[in-house]
Design a protein around this motif. Sequence first.
Motif, short mmCIF file in Angstrom:
data_model
loop_
_atom_site.label_atom_id
_atom_site.label_comp_id
_atom_site.label_asym_id
_atom_site.label_seq_id
_atom_site.Cartn_x
_atom_site.Cartn_y
_atom_site.Cartn_z
N GLN A 62 0.83 -1.21 0.00
CA GLN A 62 0.00 0.00 0.00
C GLN A 62 0.86 1.26 0.00
O GLN A 62 0.70 2.16 0.81
CB GLN A 62 -0.94 0.00 1.21
N SER A 113 -3.89 6.85 -4.16
CA SER A 113 -4.40 7.82 -5.11
C SER A 113 -5.82 8.21 -4.71
O SER A 113 -6.37 7.69 -3.75
CB SER A 113 -4.41 7.22 -6.52
N LYS A 121 -8.46 7.48 -6.25
CA LYS A 121 -9.41 6.41 -6.57
C LYS A 121 -9.04 5.06 -5.96
O LYS A 121 -9.90 4.21 -5.76
CB LYS A 121 -9.51 6.25 -8.09
N ASP A 122 -7.76 4.85 -5.67
CA ASP A 122 -7.35 3.49 -5.34
C ASP A 122 -6.10 3.48 -4.47
O ASP A 122 -5.37 4.46 -4.38
CB ASP A 122 -7.08 2.72 -6.64
N THR A 123 -5.87 2.33 -3.83
CA THR A 123 -4.61 2.07 -3.14
C THR A 123 -3.69 1.37 -4.13
O THR A 123 -4.05 0.34 -4.69
CB THR A 123 -4.82 1.16 -1.92
N LEU A 124 -2.53 1.93 -4.37
CA LEU A 124 -1.61 1.36 -5.35
C LEU A 124 -0.46 0.67 -4.64
O LEU A 124 0.32 1.30 -3.93
CB LEU A 124 -1.09 2.47 -6.27
N LYS A 167 0.52 -0.74 -10.46
CA LYS A 167 -0.13 -1.47 -9.38
C LYS A 167 0.12 -2.96 -9.51
O LYS A 167 0.10 -3.51 -10.61
CB LYS A 167 -1.64 -1.20 -9.38
N TRP A 175 -1.22 -6.57 -7.38
CA TRP A 175 -2.19 -6.98 -6.36
C TRP A 175 -2.48 -8.47 -6.44
O TRP A 175 -2.33 -9.08 -7.51
CB TRP A 175 -3.49 -6.19 -6.50
#
Length: 207
Positions: free
Chosen positions: A65, A69, A71-74, A109, A111
């Motif tokens: 993490q 951002s 919008k999102d966790t990169l 990213k 994941w």
Amino acid sequence: MKKYLLILLSFSSSFIFSQKVESRRLTKQEIAQRELENLTDYPIYRAFEFSDKGGVYELVLGENQKVISKKDTLNTKIQAVCVINDHGGFLNQWKINDFLEDTLPKETKIWFWTKYCSTKDIDGDGLIEPVIVYGTRNEDGYIRRVKIITVYKKKKYVIRAVECDFDNCRSFEKDQSWNTLPQKIKTYINQLTEKMRKEQNVLLKNG
């Protein structure tokens, strides 16, 4: 006395080989109770506990993490760690590490694709064969890399795929030892790969 020992040994053997094969996802509370946070270098994204005739195992998936951002966790790095419970402590069984690659377009990213991960006894031998799936996405929002790692008897069997619009930069490779896996496991992974193609619009093929 000898008769008693034979009965005891027979009972112990029956208990070991009849131990249930079970798997479940752990809650945040259970993760804390088992003190699993220190098993991985990164915050735990998901954790599982499974048991088979080999013992009771904890599997933690960590994502660093690094960048948040709007919008999102990169995540820039991931780590999977599997340990076995041993008289109140943990013994490492295997580990997976990966991180973003320096590519064009840039990877942004990485994941764990937990929808496709599993902890099942695929071939029915009384031992669970974990399947770990993860991917990367580039700055254009497209999936770039996919890895499918099957752990069979503590050895990793890896499928590495690179997605690309052009044939010369697309790849789908299985480890040379892939064909030594039991047929049931190979069939399961082939079906999983086909499912990912249909659901995620990925090619997962060469050229």
